[in-house]
Design a protein around this motif. Sequence first.
Motif, PDB file in Angstrom:
ATOM      1  N   LYS A   1       0.834  -1.210   0.000  1.00 54.90           N
ATOM      2  CA  LYS A   1       0.000   0.000   0.000  1.00 54.90           C
ATOM      3  C   LYS A   1       0.865   1.255   0.000  1.00 54.90           C
ATOM      4  O   LYS A   1       0.577   2.227  -0.721  1.00 54.90           O
ATOM      5  CB  LYS A   1      -0.926  -0.002   1.215  1.00 54.90           C
ATOM      6  CG  LYS A   1      -1.917   1.150   1.218  1.00 54.90           C
ATOM      7  CD  LYS A   1      -2.891   1.054   2.382  1.00 54.90           C
ATOM      8  CE  LYS A   1      -3.947   2.141   2.305  1.00 54.90           C
ATOM      9  NZ  LYS A   1      -4.927   2.029   3.431  1.00 54.90           N
TER      10      LYS A   1
ATOM     11  N   TYR B   1      -1.328  -5.303  -3.273  1.00 57.55           N
ATOM     12  CA  TYR B   1      -1.995  -5.004  -1.999  1.00 57.55           C
ATOM     13  C   TYR B   1      -3.363  -5.672  -1.928  1.00 57.55           C
ATOM     14  O   TYR B   1      -3.733  -6.259  -0.903  1.00 57.55           O
ATOM     15  CB  TYR B   1      -2.138  -3.491  -1.839  1.00 57.55           C
ATOM     16  CG  TYR B   1      -2.838  -3.064  -0.570  1.00 57.55           C
ATOM     17  CD1 TYR B   1      -2.314  -3.390   0.679  1.00 57.55           C
ATOM     18  CD2 TYR B   1      -4.020  -2.329  -0.617  1.00 57.55           C
ATOM     19  CE1 TYR B   1      -2.945  -3.002   1.844  1.00 57.55           C
ATOM     20  CE2 TYR B   1      -4.655  -1.935   0.548  1.00 57.55           C
ATOM     21  CZ  TYR B   1      -4.118  -2.276   1.773  1.00 57.55           C
ATOM     22  OH  TYR B   1      -4.754  -1.896   2.931  1.00 57.55           O
TER      23      TYR B   1
ATOM     24  N   CYS C   1       2.287   1.781  -3.428  1.00 60.29           N
ATOM     25  CA  CYS C   1       1.223   2.249  -4.316  1.00 60.29           C
ATOM     26  C   CYS C   1       1.010   3.755  -4.150  1.00 60.29           C
ATOM     27  O   CYS C   1       0.965   4.506  -5.134  1.00 60.29           O
ATOM     28  CB  CYS C   1      -0.067   1.486  -4.011  1.00 60.29           C
ATOM     29  SG  CYS C   1      -1.531   2.144  -4.847  1.00 60.29           S
ATOM     30  N   ILE C   2       0.906   4.199  -2.905  1.00 55.90           N
ATOM     31  CA  ILE C   2       0.681   5.628  -2.632  1.00 55.90           C
ATOM     32  C   ILE C   2       1.887   6.460  -3.060  1.00 55.90           C
ATOM     33  O   ILE C   2       1.745   7.544  -3.645  1.00 55.90           O
ATOM     34  CB  ILE C   2       0.366   5.837  -1.140  1.00 55.90           C
ATOM     35  CG1 ILE C   2      -0.983   5.191  -0.797  1.00 55.90           C
ATOM     36  CG2 ILE C   2       0.346   7.323  -0.783  1.00 55.90           C
ATOM     37  CD1 ILE C   2      -1.279   5.118   0.688  1.00 55.90           C
TER      38      ILE C   2
ATOM     39  N   CYS D   1      -5.978   0.298  -2.680  1.00 52.06           N
ATOM     40  CA  CYS D   1      -5.256   1.532  -2.966  1.00 52.06           C
ATOM     41  C   CYS D   1      -5.709   1.927  -4.372  1.00 52.06           C
ATOM     42  O   CYS D   1      -5.237   1.374  -5.362  1.00 52.06           O
ATOM     43  CB  CYS D   1      -3.744   1.307  -2.909  1.00 52.06           C
ATOM     44  SG  CYS D   1      -2.775   2.768  -3.362  1.00 52.06           S
TER      45      CYS D   1
ATOM     46  N   SER E   1      -0.930  -1.685  -6.317  1.00 49.59           N
ATOM     47  CA  SER E   1      -2.323  -1.718  -5.850  1.00 49.59           C
ATOM     48  C   SER E   1      -2.895  -3.125  -5.982  1.00 49.59           C
ATOM     49  O   SER E   1      -3.664  -3.579  -5.129  1.00 49.59           O
ATOM     50  CB  SER E   1      -3.185  -0.716  -6.625  1.00 49.59           C
ATOM     51  OG  SER E   1      -3.498  -1.187  -7.925  1.00 49.59           O
TER      52      SER E   1
END
Length: 332
Positions: free
Chosen positions: A231, A258, A234-235, A268, A255
């Motif tokens: 996560k 995750y 991804c962010i 995400c 994503s």
Amino acid sequence: MCNTLKSLFLTALLVIASWASANDDTASGIVKYNEGAFHEARSLFLAQSENGDAYATFWLGVTQWETGERFEAGDTFFRAAEMGDPWAMYMLVPRDGNPCRYLGWPCDEAWKAKALAGWEALAEQGNAKAQFAITKVSQPWWEYIPFYRLFRYHELLETGMDQNTYGAYQKYMRKFGNRTQYDFDYIHRAAGKGRASFMAAIGYSKHPSIKGQELAWLQKSLDTGFPDTAKSLCIDYKLGWEDFPVDLEKAFYYSVVYEVLNKGRDECKVFTQESVTDEYGLIVSDSEGKSIKRDLISEERQQALRKEAKAYAETLTPNLFLDETTIELFVY
């Protein structure tokens, strides 16, 4: 006063007896819980709870909370507390953030003293989780003595390291200062014991000794099956920052990783399209009044990335790295 002391003494005896009864099936249930296999974990805990295992009954309540049986969880914690489990006792102490009021659990402030008595009995036997719990919910006398306090933090951190007590790492490391060399050495030791969050902490630390190895440390963390690292990546790639230029394909890839590791319980979100705008920044619509979209990642590329990410994620065994000291209900 005598009745109170007698009650606390009996609580301590119950706690020692309940922990002595903890068995391999309960331990297997905790492993399944951390894999996100909550229904399998629930079955294991329920069987042991019916056999009178207070510790398993506590974990049954934790699992019920996670699977949405939140009213039932309160009754289960009450049953575990009466059987002598101090962690369950603490779940029933009214405090900010816990569900006592809004779910109508059978809570009572008196459970706090009983939980502390139970933890103290376990701490005397060298139980690191109990030692950590005592310092979290109360302030022992030694915390008022500056030099001795640091000695005790160091001692408790060492015990926590030896017993792989997750909560102790986070709490006691912070006592030595944020990202000092002393702190960083402990982070390395925790990472060396397989703790995924500390592998990730090294990757994000900006410490001179790991320059150029940041992504390698994050990959090590992800390879343990820790969903939070997927996560975070991804962010990072979705929003971009100093060491992570925006890369929507990488964000999309992580994503999916995750989603697989987290078994679809959370996501995400990565937007793969955007609205077309004119020279004035206004959204362009078609003849039916619908906004015209353009692909940021083509459907074909999404399918390829999803296939690649799923193939990787399915080689991993998910691990939430949770114990009594780090579950949501205790952290409140």
